[in-house]
Design a protein around this motif. Structure first.
Motif, mmCIF file in Angstrom:
data_model
loop_
_atom_site.group_PDB
_atom_site.id
_atom_site.type_symbol
_atom_site.label_atom_id
_atom_site.label_comp_id
_atom_site.label_asym_id
_atom_site.label_seq_id
_atom_site.Cartn_x
_atom_site.Cartn_y
_atom_site.Cartn_z
ATOM 1 N N SER A 167 20.130 151.950 98.471
ATOM 2 C CA SER A 167 21.398 151.723 97.801
ATOM 3 C C SER A 167 21.820 152.918 96.968
ATOM 4 O O SER A 167 20.993 153.572 96.328
ATOM 5 N N TYR A 168 23.110 153.172 96.971
ATOM 6 C CA TYR A 168 23.659 154.114 96.009
ATOM 7 C C TYR A 168 23.538 153.493 94.624
ATOM 8 O O TYR A 168 23.674 152.273 94.445
ATOM 9 N N TRP A 169 23.247 154.339 93.653
ATOM 10 C CA TRP A 169 22.851 153.849 92.338
ATOM 11 C C TRP A 169 23.953 153.059 91.639
ATOM 12 O O TRP A 169 23.685 152.141 90.875
ATOM 13 N N ASN A 170 25.209 153.406 91.892
ATOM 14 C CA ASN A 170 26.309 152.730 91.211
ATOM 15 C C ASN A 170 26.274 151.221 91.429
ATOM 16 O O ASN A 170 26.580 150.443 90.513
ATOM 17 N N LEU A 171 25.882 150.800 92.634
ATOM 18 C CA LEU A 171 25.839 149.366 92.930
ATOM 19 C C LEU A 171 24.775 148.658 92.092
ATOM 20 O O LEU A 171 25.009 147.570 91.557
ATOM 21 N N VAL A 172 23.598 149.262 91.994
ATOM 22 C CA VAL A 172 22.513 148.669 91.210
ATOM 23 C C VAL A 172 22.872 148.678 89.722
ATOM 24 O O VAL A 172 22.641 147.702 89.004
ATOM 25 N N PHE A 173 23.451 149.773 89.277
ATOM 26 C CA PHE A 173 23.809 149.910 87.858
ATOM 27 C C PHE A 173 24.793 148.828 87.441
ATOM 28 O O PHE A 173 24.645 148.202 86.378
ATOM 29 N N GLY A 229 23.285 145.405 87.311
ATOM 30 C CA GLY A 229 22.346 145.297 86.186
ATOM 31 C C GLY A 229 20.963 145.686 86.653
ATOM 32 O O GLY A 229 20.415 145.035 87.564
ATOM 33 N N VAL A 230 20.409 146.754 86.100
ATOM 34 C CA VAL A 230 19.145 147.296 86.592
ATOM 35 C C VAL A 230 18.015 146.285 86.473
ATOM 36 O O VAL A 230 17.273 146.027 87.432
ATOM 37 N N GLU A 231 17.859 145.687 85.304
ATOM 38 C CA GLU A 231 16.797 144.698 85.105
ATOM 39 C C GLU A 231 17.038 143.465 85.968
ATOM 40 O O GLU A 231 16.106 142.931 86.578
ATOM 41 N N ARG A 232 18.275 143.030 86.035
ATOM 42 C CA ARG A 232 18.618 141.858 86.850
ATOM 43 C C ARG A 232 18.322 142.133 88.318
ATOM 44 O O ARG A 232 17.757 141.278 89.014
ATOM 45 N N PHE A 233 18.679 143.327 88.800
ATOM 46 C CA PHE A 233 18.411 143.664 90.197
ATOM 47 C C PHE A 233 16.911 143.682 90.454
ATOM 48 O O PHE A 233 16.436 143.123 91.450
ATOM 49 N N ALA A 234 16.150 144.341 89.596
ATOM 50 C CA ALA A 234 14.706 144.427 89.789
ATOM 51 C C ALA A 234 14.080 143.040 89.827
ATOM 52 O O ALA A 234 13.216 142.755 90.669
ATOM 53 N N ARG A 235 14.513 142.173 88.928
ATOM 54 C CA ARG A 235 13.970 140.809 88.888
ATOM 55 C C ARG A 235 14.308 140.038 90.151
ATOM 56 O O ARG A 235 13.436 139.426 90.783
ATOM 57 N N ASP A 236 15.580 140.052 90.552
ATOM 58 C CA ASP A 236 16.001 139.287 91.728
ATOM 59 C C ASP A 236 15.378 139.844 93.001
ATOM 60 O O ASP A 236 15.003 139.095 93.915
ATOM 61 N N PHE A 237 15.267 141.159 93.073
ATOM 62 C CA PHE A 237 14.671 141.816 94.238
ATOM 63 C C PHE A 237 13.196 141.448 94.369
ATOM 64 O O PHE A 237 12.715 141.075 95.441
ATOM 65 N N ALA A 238 12.466 141.528 93.270
ATOM 66 C CA ALA A 238 11.044 141.185 93.296
ATOM 67 C C ALA A 238 10.848 139.711 93.625
ATOM 68 O O ALA A 238 9.961 139.345 94.407
ATOM 69 N N ASN A 239 11.684 138.849 93.059
ATOM 70 C CA ASN A 239 11.564 137.415 93.312
ATOM 71 C C ASN A 239 11.831 137.059 94.773
ATOM 72 O O ASN A 239 11.297 136.073 95.293
ATOM 73 N N ALA A 240 12.640 137.874 95.456
ATOM 74 C CA ALA A 240 12.944 137.627 96.868
ATOM 75 C C ALA A 240 11.851 138.155 97.788
ATOM 76 O O ALA A 240 11.902 137.917 99.001
#
Length: 292
Positions: free
Chosen positions: A118-124, A127-138
């Protein structure tokens, strides 16, 4: 003995996940088989959200070890015409970042290692923490960030450590030795070596520069280096796999799902058949890489 006394069990500091690198676990397994990894790319939502899940299952079922699930972006500066066309189709079909976690789950359920590119703007903005949490949970393994350099990745480095996610930074043939060392130090899982400067796309030939880049990146301290951009045939996959830890293929796989006009999706059933055949062809090349 004083029964009122008790001993507390030491714990690790809060905020860090100490699971092994998912990609390193994959590489160790493939080392035992004597072969590199086959890493395939497909944008989530192409040709539509549901069909893309079928395509991800097809890729894993036909030899892809890890899948780079692309997050379509309106300004894909690194992507060539094939992936740009697929991304525009996905955006037009209603692809949204929140849906990518369905794709992550699909890859994991199929037995593959789920990566997101992903291009960083989308993750930013998600929400960086929110993305990391949801990604890991999936069930996600790691994130590839083509436009994020380690010097500016402090928030992501912290979040990925917290959730046990791999982080993959890129190097290119013109990367200086000090840049290679920085990327090698801050990457987790592997370093993505771009075979050449420029955008993604299929190529009839590959130069010697990626092999030199892999060697330089390892000398700079990287444990695992995978090569992408331009690999499109079994012969090329075998050539790259002979010296790299992984062979990354994008446009050649995406192309199978595009119609001949290059702007619209192919009939889904036909596209999946061609995707399976191309995955089989490339997987055979990867598996033959170290048997020469």
């Amino acid at each position: 003995m004083n029964t009122n006394e008790h001993t507390e069990t030491p714990v690790q500091p809060l905020g860090f996940n100490h699971r092994d690198s998912p990609c390193e676990t994959m590489f160790r397994r493939l080392d035992a088989e004597g072969r590199p990894a086959f890493i395939g790319y497909l944008p989530y939502g192409f040709p539509d959200p549901d069909a893309s899940l079928d395509a991800l299952h097809t890729m894993v079922g036909h030899g892809v070890d890890a899948v780079e699930i692309g997050l379509p972006y309106s300004d894909p500066v690194m992507d060539g015409p094939v992936i740009q066309a697929a991304s525009q189709i996905a955006l037009g079909a209603g692809e949204r970042i929140a849906g990518v976690f369905r794709a992550v789950e699909a890859v994991a359920e199929a037995g593959g290692v789920p990566l997101v590119m992903s291009y960083w703007n989308l993750v930013f903005h998600y929400g960086v923490e929110r993305f990391a949490r949801d990604f890991a949970n999936a069930g996600g393994a790691g994130l590839i960030t083509p436009d994020l350099i380690p010097d500016e990745a402090g928030e992501w480095i912290e979040a990925s450590d917290r959730h046990g996610l791999d982080r993959v930074f890129l190097v290119s043939p013109d990367s200086a030795d000090d840049r290679l060392a920085t990327v090698a130090r801050d990457s987790r899982g592997f370093v993505y070596a771009a075979a050449r400067m420029g955008v993604t796309g299929e190529r009839s030939t590959l130069s010697a520069s990626p092999e030199q880049l892999v060697a330089r990146t390892r000398q700079a301290g990287a444990r695992r280096v995978c090569v992408g951009i331009g690999v499109s045939t079994a012969e090329q996959a075998a050539k790259v796999g002979a010296y790299a830890d992984g062979v990354i293929v994008g446009s050649a796989l995406v192309h199978t799902l595009l119609a001949d006009d290059g702007r619209s999706p192919r009939d889904t059933a036909e596209g999946l058949r061609l995707l399976a055949a191309k995955s089989d062809e490339l997987a055979a090349g990867v598996r033959a890489a170290r048997s020469r």
